[in-house]
Design a protein around this motif. Structure first.
Motif, PDB file in Angstrom:
ATOM      1  N   LYS A  93       7.363  10.913  14.770  1.00 23.19           N
ATOM      2  CA  LYS A  93       7.981   9.937  13.876  1.00 23.19           C
ATOM      3  C   LYS A  93       6.969   9.409  12.876  1.00 23.19           C
ATOM      4  O   LYS A  93       5.760   9.573  13.038  1.00 23.19           O
ATOM      5  N   PHE A  94       7.495   8.744  11.842  1.00 26.60           N
ATOM      6  CA  PHE A  94       6.682   7.982  10.901  1.00 26.60           C
ATOM      7  C   PHE A  94       6.718   6.516  11.309  1.00 26.60           C
ATOM      8  O   PHE A  94       7.750   6.008  11.756  1.00 26.60           O
ATOM      9  N   ILE A  95       5.602   5.837  11.116  1.00 22.87           N
ATOM     10  CA  ILE A  95       5.513   4.403  11.389  1.00 22.87           C
ATOM     11  C   ILE A  95       5.120   3.706  10.086  1.00 22.87           C
ATOM     12  O   ILE A  95       4.118   4.063   9.467  1.00 22.87           O
ATOM     13  N   SER A  96       5.912   2.725   9.684  1.00 23.44           N
ATOM     14  CA  SER A  96       5.649   1.984   8.458  1.00 23.44           C
ATOM     15  C   SER A  96       5.335   0.534   8.776  1.00 23.44           C
ATOM     16  O   SER A  96       5.782  -0.004   9.796  1.00 23.44           O
ATOM     17  N   SER A  97       4.581  -0.093   7.900  1.00 21.48           N
ATOM     18  CA  SER A  97       4.260  -1.504   8.080  1.00 21.48           C
ATOM     19  C   SER A  97       5.406  -2.377   7.570  1.00 21.48           C
ATOM     20  O   SER A  97       5.975  -2.097   6.512  1.00 21.48           O
ATOM     21  N   PRO A  98       5.751  -3.448   8.276  1.00 21.17           N
ATOM     22  CA  PRO A  98       6.771  -4.375   7.758  1.00 21.17           C
ATOM     23  C   PRO A  98       6.312  -5.078   6.483  1.00 21.17           C
ATOM     24  O   PRO A  98       7.143  -5.604   5.734  1.00 21.17           O
ATOM     25  N   ARG A  99       4.992  -5.049   6.225  1.00 21.97           N
ATOM     26  CA  ARG A  99       4.454  -5.642   5.000  1.00 21.97           C
ATOM     27  C   ARG A  99       4.191  -4.586   3.927  1.00 21.97           C
ATOM     28  O   ARG A  99       3.765  -4.915   2.825  1.00 21.97           O
TER      29      ARG A  99
END
Length: 311
Positions: free
Chosen positions: A170-176
């Motif tokens: 999976k890809f993980i993105s920052s909430p910011r």
């Protein structure tokens, strides 16, 4: 006459706008210089809890290094060198150009390049490799945690999660949102928690192995415990007790934080590190800090232990 007046007005407006832009640019530059270089801790004598006890050179400029079970795995130039902690070479093997990071898990050595990953045995044999999971990837750093490999991607501004066999998860993105200037996108793991630099926001962010955001700490500021400049912190690692160690560039310094993100202290300043503007990568082994800069590895020991040993 009206035409001449319009021309004169336009010229005046142009000059006023130009003067305003010049003022803003010079003001911002002055703020950036004072913000990065005139830190509060520089106003008083700095006393480090560490003292340099030794140093040794590598044949080439150090890219990245790892410290595992009393051995240094150093990517320098187009080679990986395996050394003991006194700098004695045990073995080496050739790798391709543009190594971005190196880490070790079990008997495997993982070497990261901008668009692919190679896995070597401890004897330097290539046993596995895989390509980046997305087009135009530009990988920066990798970390092993559990059965997974986590890789930061400066181009796509995310974290890519793989199995150790190279299968994309999976890809993980920052909430910011990640802001990644100058390839400052370091990632490490500790106790099933992922620690990742969000340098453009001057933060360290933490995630679960599933990629769920936990918390962030740091923030912009020149005082100790915060991060100045366009892209800090540059590197993160961990001390023996699990404290977070950060390394900054611009005005290089190494600092430590509790695992909950509370600032503890500055460990090494620019003078002790060797000056310059580049960040120094740091790894801890018990009461020793190993610091890499250019082709040199410097070793610092916690000072109270030095005093005890000398008495």
């Amino acid at each position: 006459m009206n035409k001449q007046l319009k021309i004169a007005v336009n010229i005046l407006v142009f000059l006023l706008v130009g003067a305003f832009v010049w003022y803003m640019v010079t003001s911002v530059n002055k703020e950036e210089i004072s913000y990065a270089e005139n830190r509060p801790e520089d106003a008083k004598p700095f006393v480090s809890p560490y003292k340099q006890v030794s140093a040794f050179d590598l044949p080439e400029t150090i890219n990245r290094f790892e410290l595992v079970d009393g051995r240094l795995f150093v990517s320098a130039g187009e080679s990986v060198y395996i050394l003991d902690t006194e700098g004695n070479q045990q073995s080496s093997f050739a790798v391709k150009p543009e190594v971005r990071d190196i880490t070790v898990g079990g008997d495997s050595i993982y070497v990261l390049y901008p668009t692919y990953i190679e896995v070597y045995s401890q004897q330097g044999e290539l046993v596995h490799q895989w390509e980046a999971c997305s087009e135009l990837s530009d990988y920066c750093s990798l970390a092993l945690a559990g059965d997974f490999v986590f890789v930061t991607d400066a181009e796509n501004k995310n974290i890519c999660k793989y199995t150790r066999e190279g299968y994309f998860v999976k890809f993980i993105s920052s909430p910011r949102d990640f802001i990644i200037p100058s390839y400052s996108f370091d990632i490490e793991s500790r106790n099933d928690t992922i620690y990742c630099v969000n340098a453009g926001r001057h933060l360290i962010e933490t995630y679960t192995l599933n990629g769920d955001f936990i918390a962030a700490f740091g923030g912009p500021g020149g005082e100790a415990g915060f991060f100045a400049g366009c892209c800090n912190p540059s590197y993160i690692s961990f001390g023996r007790a699990g404290e977070v160690i950060t390394s900054e560039k611009g005005n290089p310094r190494v600092s430590s934080y509790e695992r909950n993100g509370n600032f503890k202290q500055v460990l090494l300043n620019s003078r002790l590190l060797g000056g310059g503007s580049n960040a120094y990568e740091v790894r801890a082994d018990g009461d020793l800090l190993f610091v890499a800069g250019k082709n040199k590895m410097s070793v610092f020991q916690y000072e109270s232990l030095i005093d005890q040993e000398s008495t």
